[in-house]
Enzyme design. Structure first.
Site, PDB file in Angstrom:
ATOM      1  N   GLU A  77       9.057   1.935  11.054  1.00 17.18           N
ATOM      2  CA  GLU A  77      10.440   3.128  11.036  1.00 17.18           C
ATOM      3  C   GLU A  77       9.511   4.144  11.059  1.00 17.18           C
ATOM      4  O   GLU A  77       8.778   4.650  10.104  1.00 17.18           O
ATOM      5  CB  GLU A  77      10.823   2.638   9.452  1.00 17.18           C
ATOM      6  CG  GLU A  77      11.230   1.199   9.379  1.00 17.18           C
ATOM      7  CD  GLU A  77      12.676   1.202   9.910  1.00 17.18           C
ATOM      8  OE1 GLU A  77      13.170   2.167  10.111  1.00 17.18           O
ATOM      9  OE2 GLU A  77      13.150  -0.026  10.350  1.00 17.18           O
ATOM     10  N   CYS A 113      13.757  10.890   7.041  1.00 17.33           N
ATOM     11  CA  CYS A 113      13.310  10.648   8.366  1.00 17.33           C
ATOM     12  C   CYS A 113      14.470  10.938   9.162  1.00 17.33           C
ATOM     13  O   CYS A 113      14.231  11.391  10.381  1.00 17.33           O
ATOM     14  CB  CYS A 113      12.901   9.066   8.363  1.00 17.33           C
ATOM     15  SG  CYS A 113      14.236   7.958   7.367  1.00 17.33           S
ATOM     16  N   LYS A 131       0.958  -1.295   0.104  1.00 15.44           N
ATOM     17  CA  LYS A 131      -0.094   0.061   0.052  1.00 15.44           C
ATOM     18  C   LYS A 131       0.951   1.064   0.120  1.00 15.44           C
ATOM     19  O   LYS A 131       1.345   1.734   1.006  1.00 15.44           O
ATOM     20  CB  LYS A 131      -0.789   0.029   1.271  1.00 15.44           C
ATOM     21  CG  LYS A 131      -2.236   0.574   1.070  1.00 15.44           C
ATOM     22  CD  LYS A 131      -2.453   2.095   0.759  1.00 15.44           C
ATOM     23  CE  LYS A 131      -2.194   3.035   2.048  1.00 15.44           C
ATOM     24  NZ  LYS A 131      -1.836   4.382   1.415  1.00 15.44           N
ATOM     25  N   GLY A 191       6.167   5.385   8.106  1.00 13.54           N
ATOM     26  CA  GLY A 191       5.453   6.609   8.202  1.00 13.54           C
ATOM     27  C   GLY A 191       5.658   7.227   9.554  1.00 13.54           C
ATOM     28  O   GLY A 191       6.696   7.155  10.340  1.00 13.54           O
ATOM     29  N   SER A 192       4.636   8.240   9.839  1.00 15.87           N
ATOM     30  CA  SER A 192       4.916   9.060  10.872  1.00 15.87           C
ATOM     31  C   SER A 192       4.412   8.218  12.254  1.00 15.87           C
ATOM     32  O   SER A 192       3.837   6.960  12.134  1.00 15.87           O
ATOM     33  CB  SER A 192       3.745  10.351  10.818  1.00 15.87           C
ATOM     34  OG  SER A 192       2.402   9.437  10.830  1.00 15.87           O
ATOM     35  N   GLU A 211       8.940  16.887  14.788  1.00 20.50           N
ATOM     36  CA  GLU A 211       9.378  16.361  13.507  1.00 20.50           C
ATOM     37  C   GLU A 211       8.864  17.451  12.478  1.00 20.50           C
ATOM     38  O   GLU A 211       7.652  17.481  12.140  1.00 20.50           O
ATOM     39  CB  GLU A 211       9.178  15.122  12.850  1.00 20.50           C
ATOM     40  CG  GLU A 211       9.810  14.819  11.532  1.00 20.50           C
ATOM     41  CD  GLU A 211       9.605  13.358  11.243  1.00 20.50           C
ATOM     42  OE1 GLU A 211       8.444  12.845  11.263  1.00 20.50           O
ATOM     43  OE2 GLU A 211      10.329  12.632  10.705  1.00 20.50           O
TER      44      GLU A 211
HETATM   45  P1  NAD Z   1       1.997   8.724   7.246  1.00 16.46           P
HETATM   46  O1  NAD Z   1       2.102   8.347   8.695  1.00 16.46           O
HETATM   47  O2  NAD Z   1       1.099   9.739   7.312  1.00 16.46           O
HETATM   48  O3  NAD Z   1       1.797   7.784   6.138  1.00 16.46           O
HETATM   49  C1  NAD Z   1       2.482   6.593   5.834  1.00 16.46           C
HETATM   50  C2  NAD Z   1       1.635   5.367   5.111  1.00 16.46           C
HETATM   51  O4  NAD Z   1       0.499   4.975   5.944  1.00 16.46           O
HETATM   52  C3  NAD Z   1       0.808   5.815   3.799  1.00 16.46           C
HETATM   53  O5  NAD Z   1       1.027   4.796   2.909  1.00 16.46           O
HETATM   54  C4  NAD Z   1      -0.484   6.151   4.426  1.00 16.46           C
HETATM   55  O6  NAD Z   1      -1.360   5.897   3.332  1.00 16.46           O
HETATM   56  C5  NAD Z   1      -0.571   5.169   5.542  1.00 16.46           C
HETATM   57  N1  NAD Z   1      -1.562   5.318   6.506  1.00 16.46           N
HETATM   58  C6  NAD Z   1      -2.183   6.417   6.848  1.00 16.46           C
HETATM   59  N2  NAD Z   1      -3.110   6.350   7.992  1.00 16.46           N
HETATM   60  C7  NAD Z   1      -3.104   4.774   8.371  1.00 16.46           C
HETATM   61  C8  NAD Z   1      -3.775   4.033   9.273  1.00 16.46           C
HETATM   62  N3  NAD Z   1      -4.403   4.470  10.082  1.00 16.46           N
HETATM   63  N4  NAD Z   1      -3.470   2.791   9.142  1.00 16.46           N
HETATM   64  C9  NAD Z   1      -2.578   2.249   8.122  1.00 16.46           C
HETATM   65  N5  NAD Z   1      -1.707   2.965   7.253  1.00 16.46           N
HETATM   66  C10 NAD Z   1      -1.922   4.099   7.244  1.00 16.46           C
HETATM   67  O7  NAD Z   1       3.469   9.330   6.974  1.00 16.46           O
HETATM   68  P2  NAD Z   1       3.979   9.930   5.531  1.00 16.46           P
HETATM   69  O8  NAD Z   1       3.310  11.391   6.207  1.00 16.46           O
HETATM   70  O9  NAD Z   1       3.416   9.609   4.389  1.00 16.46           O
HETATM   71  O10 NAD Z   1       5.498  10.013   5.648  1.00 16.46           O
HETATM   72  C11 NAD Z   1       6.373  10.661   6.596  1.00 16.46           C
HETATM   73  C12 NAD Z   1       6.510  10.460   7.785  1.00 16.46           C
HETATM   74  O11 NAD Z   1       7.564   9.057   7.700  1.00 16.46           O
HETATM   75  C13 NAD Z   1       7.542  11.237   8.538  1.00 16.46           C
HETATM   76  O12 NAD Z   1       7.003  10.763  10.011  1.00 16.46           O
HETATM   77  C14 NAD Z   1       8.988  10.386   8.391  1.00 16.46           C
HETATM   78  O13 NAD Z   1       9.744  10.611   9.551  1.00 16.46           O
HETATM   79  C15 NAD Z   1       8.288   8.811   8.399  1.00 16.46           C
HETATM   80  N6  NAD Z   1       9.672   8.089   7.737  1.00 16.46           N
HETATM   81  C16 NAD Z   1      10.260   7.497   8.472  1.00 16.46           C
HETATM   82  C17 NAD Z   1      11.272   6.672   7.863  1.00 16.46           C
HETATM   83  C18 NAD Z   1      12.264   5.635   8.694  1.00 16.46           C
HETATM   84  O14 NAD Z   1      12.809   4.830   8.298  1.00 16.46           O
HETATM   85  N7  NAD Z   1      12.167   5.650   9.939  1.00 16.46           N
HETATM   86  C19 NAD Z   1      11.840   6.758   6.651  1.00 16.46           C
HETATM   87  C20 NAD Z   1      10.862   7.638   5.845  1.00 16.46           C
HETATM   88  C21 NAD Z   1       9.821   8.415   6.254  1.00 16.46           C
END
Ligand code: NAD
Length: 508
Positions: free
Chosen positions: A281, A315, A206, A259-260, A412
């Site tokens: 992550e 990140c 996804k 993600g976040s 962040e």
């Molecule tokens: P996000 O958390 O908004 O979304 C990430 C993914 O999760 C997307 O595919 C989104 O559609 C999906 N998602 C959203 N709500 C969900 C839910 N309730 N259940 C399951 N999936 C859901 O993150 P973003 O804004 O796309 O990305 C930025 C964030 O990612 C930043 O916080 C960044 O630090 C983090 N990030 C971390 C790493 C790492 O390796 N630690 C690497 C890259 C990005």
């Protein structure tokens, strides 16, 4: 300042014929389940835009719950299909062919990533897309290293004349839900797919709703390389519905999430449905500490690049810099000059050094941190403005005079915004570095390697770089401590994310 040409950004449909063809066809293709494209069963779509111009690039399918059920069922069935009997050598050869496909289509994949995410050409073409190919090359090797152990037990109650033999085997975890963010879409996808496939798992991917195009194209390339049907299924759509349903699905054995931190919490809660395994992550607020003896020729561009690369949407970006007071002015002057000199523009213009942020919403969010810092009395030393025809560009920004509790200092931001403060003694800097809910990464800049080694153990974070920042390799484990998540991607340890241990104990 060399940001003036931004206003001249028209709204063209740039890109190669191949990229245009994919953009034109993505709508008809929709989601990918069991080797076939179909629209979402509810007929819903989402716009995906070029963040530099705001122009709609394509409409992607917004998968329904029924689509997710179908994708998970396809992945489950594929676990028992031809995939199950492929040897490690065959899986390895397949992963190599996928790497070669990525390399053969590197310009096209770079263009898609630039158009969809807003990356500068060099970031996509020379850093992230090659890194995606390298993930498949690296895990092609790992596919052939899966081993159990024989165990000498102390069991002494076996029947007369018999003996106990025990050993462990490793088995694929099963159906993996890979959920990825928008900042570095293809390489973060590869970091999940390559080890999952090396281990023999099947996947429902996804991608982030803002940046799904490169994943859809990668999926096609992987099937051209010979991936059996059903092993990889791609569900595009909204995170709060499709993502949440996938994370909670009882047919999924493992969620690999990037993600976040806020969404990571929701994934943990959703995993309770069937107690599935998860790796997370998550976000970061990584510090760079510049010691008085640092080689400033390395440290100034290194810290600047560590925050401005990919518009700070990394990140591990060093969004905090603690710089020894004796060199503070010199380092700050250098970072301000570096940031102010970066050429902002559309990523397809190869002279662009920094593109837009991924969306107007993200740019507004970053801007609110900068405005908050101004209101709280901090000094903005450069940048600090939102610009471009679509309001998606944020100038490289350096802020000082902050306190640890200001949002710009402790949250962040995920944009090109550096908070920099002077310190007097190194213990103070280490305390500030650790005064964060995050623990993803950090860097130390010094020519004294023995203190660097000692200090590297005092910062609670998953990766510490010395005299560099954001240096990645498929062989180097990456992941967080504290609220930056758990589990590691890349490196040998990433195989553990996708393999179970099974113990077999026999009386023979
Ligand atoms: P996000 O958390 O908004 O979304 C990430 C993914 O999760 C997307 O595919 C989104 O559609 C999906 N998602 C959203 N709500 C969900 C839910 N309730 N259940 C399951 N999936 C859901 O993150 P973003 O804004 O796309 O990305 C930025 C964030 O990612 C930043 O916080 C960044 O630090 C983090 N990030 C971390 C790493 C790492 O390796 N630690 C690497 C890259 C990005």
């Amino acid at each position: 300042m060399s940001h003036q040409h931004l206003e001249q950004l028209a709204a063209p449909t740039p890109g190669s014929d191949l990229a245009k063809a994919l953009l034109a066809s993505v709508q008809e293709r929709g989601i990918f389940i069991n080797g076939e494209y179909s629209p979402a069963s509810n007929g819903q779509t989402l716009d995906t835009c070029d963040p530099a111009t705001g122009q709609v690039l394509a409409r992607i399918a917004n998968a329904s719950e029924a689509d997710i059920d179908r994708a998970v069922a396809a992945a489950r069935a594929a676990l028992n299909g031809p995939w199950a009997t492929m040897t490690p050598l065959e899986r390895s050869a397949l992963l190599i062919r996928i790497a070669e496909k990525i390399e053969a289509h590197i310009d096209e994949l770079s263009e898609l990533e630039i158009l969809d995410q807003g990356k500068a050409w060099a970031v996509a073409r020379w850093a992230e897309i090659p890194a995606a190919a390298n993930q498949f090359r690296y895990f092609a090797g790992q596919a052939m290293t899966i081993e159990g152990r024989t165990i000498t037990t102390s069991v002494n109650y076996q029947p007369e004349g018999k003996q106990v033999q025990a050993w462990t085997v490793r088995e694929p975890v099963g159906v993996v839900a890979a959920i990825t963010p928008w900042n570095s879409p293809l390489v973060l996808t590869a970091m999940k797919l390559a080890p999952a496939l090396a281990a023999g798992c099947t996947v429902v991917l996804k991608p982030a709703e803002l940046t799904s195009l490169s994943a859809l194209r990668l999926c096609e390339l992987m099937h051209e390389a010979g991936l059996p049907t059903g092993v990889l299924n791609v569900i595009t759509g909204d995170g709060r519905t499709a993502g949440a349903q996938l994370a909670a699905h009882t047919g999924v054995d493992k969620v690999a999430f990037t993600g976040s931190t806020a969404t990571g919490r929701a994934v943990v809660a959703a995993s309770q449905s069937n107690l599935k395994c998860i790796t997370l992550e998550l976000g970061g607020k990584s510090p760079a500490i510049v010691l008085p003896d640092a080689d400033l020729e390395l440290a100034i561009p290194g810290v600047a690049n560590g925050i401005f690369f990919n518009g700070g949407q990394v990140c591990v970006a060093n969004s905090r810099a603690y710089i020894h007071r004796s060199v503070f002015d010199q380092v700050i002057e250098g970072i301000v000059a570096y940031g102010s000199g970066l050429k902002l523009g559309h990523g397809l213009d190869q002279s662009t050094e920094m593109g837009p942020l991924v969306s107007k919403g993200q740019a507004d969010r970053v801007m609110s941190f900068i405005e908050g810092a101004r209101r709280d009395g901090a000094s903005v030393l450069c940048g600090g403005e939102q610009t471009g025809p679509n309001g998606t560009f944020i100038q490289p920004t350096v802020i000082t005079g902050t306190r640890g509790d200001m949002p710009v200092h402790c949250e962040e931001v995920f944009g090109p915004v550096l908070v920099a403060e002077p310190y007097d003694d190194i213990e103070e800097a280490i305390n500030w570095a650790n005064d964060s809910e995050y623990g993803l990464a950090g860097s130390l800049w010094t020519q004294d390697l023995s203190s660097a080694q000692r200090l590297s153990r005092q910062i609670k974070a998953g990766t510490i770089w010395i005299n560099t920042h954001s240096m990645f390799d498929a062989s180097l484990p990456i992941g967080g401590m504290k609220q930056s998540g758990y589990g590691r991607e890349s490196g040998q340890v990433a195989m553990d994310n996708y393999l179970e241990w099974k113990t077999i104990c026999a009386v023979v």
